[in-house]
Design a protein around this motif. Structure first.
Motif, PDB file in Angstrom:
ATOM      1  N   MET A 120      -9.545  10.758  10.709  1.00 32.72           N
ATOM      2  CA  MET A 120      -8.569  11.165   9.712  1.00 32.72           C
ATOM      3  C   MET A 120      -7.318  10.319   9.855  1.00 32.72           C
ATOM      4  SD  MET A 120      -8.129  12.906   7.078  1.00 32.72           S
ATOM      5  CE  MET A 120      -9.647  13.852   7.169  1.00 32.72           C
ATOM      6  N   MET A 121      -6.624  10.185   8.753  1.00 34.47           N
ATOM      7  CA  MET A 121      -5.451   9.334   8.702  1.00 34.47           C
ATOM      8  C   MET A 121      -4.184  10.146   8.958  1.00 34.47           C
ATOM      9  SD  MET A 121      -4.467   6.628   5.711  1.00 34.47           S
ATOM     10  CE  MET A 121      -4.202   7.876   4.455  1.00 34.47           C
ATOM     11  N   SER A 122      -3.227   9.518   9.617  1.00 39.94           N
ATOM     12  CA  SER A 122      -1.918  10.107   9.821  1.00 39.94           C
ATOM     13  C   SER A 122      -0.883   8.991   9.794  1.00 39.94           C
ATOM     14  CB  SER A 122      -1.859  10.870  11.149  1.00 39.94           C
ATOM     15  OG  SER A 122      -0.641  11.580  11.264  1.00 39.94           O
ATOM     16  N   LEU A 123       0.366   9.362   9.983  1.00 37.32           N
ATOM     17  CA  LEU A 123       1.427   8.378  10.171  1.00 37.32           C
ATOM     18  C   LEU A 123       1.600   8.137  11.662  1.00 37.32           C
ATOM     19  CD1 LEU A 123       4.314   9.359   7.709  1.00 37.32           C
ATOM     20  CD2 LEU A 123       2.632   7.533   7.454  1.00 37.32           C
ATOM     21  N   ASP A 124       1.539   6.877  12.062  1.00 37.04           N
ATOM     22  CA  ASP A 124       1.766   6.513  13.457  1.00 37.04           C
ATOM     23  C   ASP A 124       3.010   5.635  13.519  1.00 37.04           C
ATOM     24  OD1 ASP A 124       1.412   6.415  16.161  1.00 37.04           O
ATOM     25  OD2 ASP A 124      -0.619   5.585  16.100  1.00 37.04           O
ATOM     26  N   ARG A 125       3.536   5.471  14.707  1.00 41.67           N
ATOM     27  CA  ARG A 125       4.810   4.781  14.876  1.00 41.67           C
ATOM     28  C   ARG A 125       4.697   3.288  14.591  1.00 41.67           C
ATOM     29  NH1 ARG A 125       5.552   7.347  20.832  1.00 41.67           N
ATOM     30  NH2 ARG A 125       5.635   9.546  20.227  1.00 41.67           N
ATOM     31  N   GLY A 126       5.770   2.747  14.019  1.00 38.04           N
ATOM     32  CA  GLY A 126       5.867   1.311  13.775  1.00 38.04           C
ATOM     33  C   GLY A 126       5.559   0.924  12.334  1.00 38.04           C
ATOM     34  N   GLY A 127       6.159  -0.173  11.899  1.00 34.16           N
ATOM     35  CA  GLY A 127       5.876  -0.692  10.562  1.00 34.16           C
ATOM     36  C   GLY A 127       6.564   0.093   9.468  1.00 34.16           C
ATOM     37  N   GLN A 128       5.905   0.149   8.310  1.00 36.65           N
ATOM     38  CA  GLN A 128       6.440   0.913   7.190  1.00 36.65           C
ATOM     39  C   GLN A 128       5.298   1.411   6.329  1.00 36.65           C
ATOM     40  OE1 GLN A 128       8.978  -1.974   5.153  1.00 36.65           O
ATOM     41  NE2 GLN A 128       7.360  -2.404   3.682  1.00 36.65           N
ATOM     42  N   CYS A 129       5.589   2.423   5.539  1.00 38.45           N
ATOM     43  CA  CYS A 129       4.555   3.040   4.712  1.00 38.45           C
ATOM     44  C   CYS A 129       5.142   3.415   3.368  1.00 38.45           C
ATOM     45  CB  CYS A 129       4.010   4.288   5.419  1.00 38.45           C
ATOM     46  SG  CYS A 129       2.846   5.256   4.431  1.00 38.45           S
TER      47      CYS A 129
END
Length: 248
Positions: free
Chosen positions: A106-115
């Motif tokens: 499953m997908m989540s938000l992880d640290r780093g970058g941008q979304c």
């Protein structure tokens, strides 16, 4: 909104997704799991509200299924960018869109970058109830795979506080950064009583493209998942011997 089919054509089609879909009964709660109680959910909502000015509307940042299945009443939506976070298929699941025999991701938000994603504005009048529904949908057990927190999202040049459900790196289900090919192999085969990983990816990419949001990470994955499904079908089924290949 832009028509994604005019600008670029997805390799992962509804027909390919249908090849992965299977009717699977829900086996129920996984053994050994401690599930969140009503008191736990109420406390989660209270923590969010304590960090928010009373009587003001609030924003939710959607980056995945909340875009195409929000299940909350909202007054407004707009696109925005969360800096310091990126989409990632980073936690393993054995229910919903996977099983114990064939786990999914499953997908989540992880640290780093941008979304880049979608902001939904929730009314202050029903905020507590809406947050309660969202927390019950997005989190199920202890320790939770994802946790709600306030983040900063930039929309139309303005910074906006918003709630996002981000990965809990302390969760046993967290797998970190996997190679795209490995993710694609899992998404192309995993299916649960909510549907398949391929279906989840398909709807997410489609709805982002409709809003003019092109995510290179997800675009690469949809290409690889399409290729994996086609390859599995040529071999006569999913994985060796026509059985779903176990997630590694």
């Amino acid at each position: 909104m832009a028509d994604p089919m005019q600008a670029r054509r997805m390799a992962l089609t509804a027909d390919l997704v249908a090849l992965v879909q299977r009717t699977i009964d829900d086996a129920g709660p996984l053994p050994g799991m401690t599930y969140l109680s009503e008191q736990d959910y109420d406390a989660m909502v209270e923590d969010l509200l304590r960090a928010h000015p009373p009587g003001e509307d609030a924003w939710i940042f959607a980056f995945g299924s909340l875009i195409w299945k929000p299940e909350c009443e909202h007054l407004e939506e707009r696109c925005g960018t969360a800096h310091g976070w990126h989409r990632s298929f980073c936690f393993r699941i054995q229910r919903y869109r996977g099983t114990v025999a064939c786990p999914g991701l499953m997908m989540s938000l992880d640290r780093g970058g941008q979304c880049k994603g979608v902001l939904f504005r929730l009314s202050a009048q029903t905020l507590r109830q809406q947050l309660g529904k969202l927390c019950r949908r997005e989190t199920t057990h202890k320790p939770p795979n994802t946790v709600p927190r306030w983040i900063t999202v930039v929309s139309e040049g303005v910074s906006q506080r918003a709630i996002a459900f981000v990965i809990n790196r302390e969760s046993p289900a967290y797998v970190g950064k996997l190679a795209p090919g490995q993710i694609a192999e899992i998404l192309a085969r995993a299916c649960g009583h909510w549907g398949s990983g391929a279906e989840y990816l398909f709807h997410t990419v489609c709805r982002l493209e409709e809003r003019g949001i092109h995510d290179r990470y997800l675009w690469q994955l949809q290409q690889l998942v399409a290729e994996q499904i086609a390859s599995d079908q040529r071999r006569g089924g999913q994985g060796a011997g026509g059985q779903p290949a176990p997630a590694r």
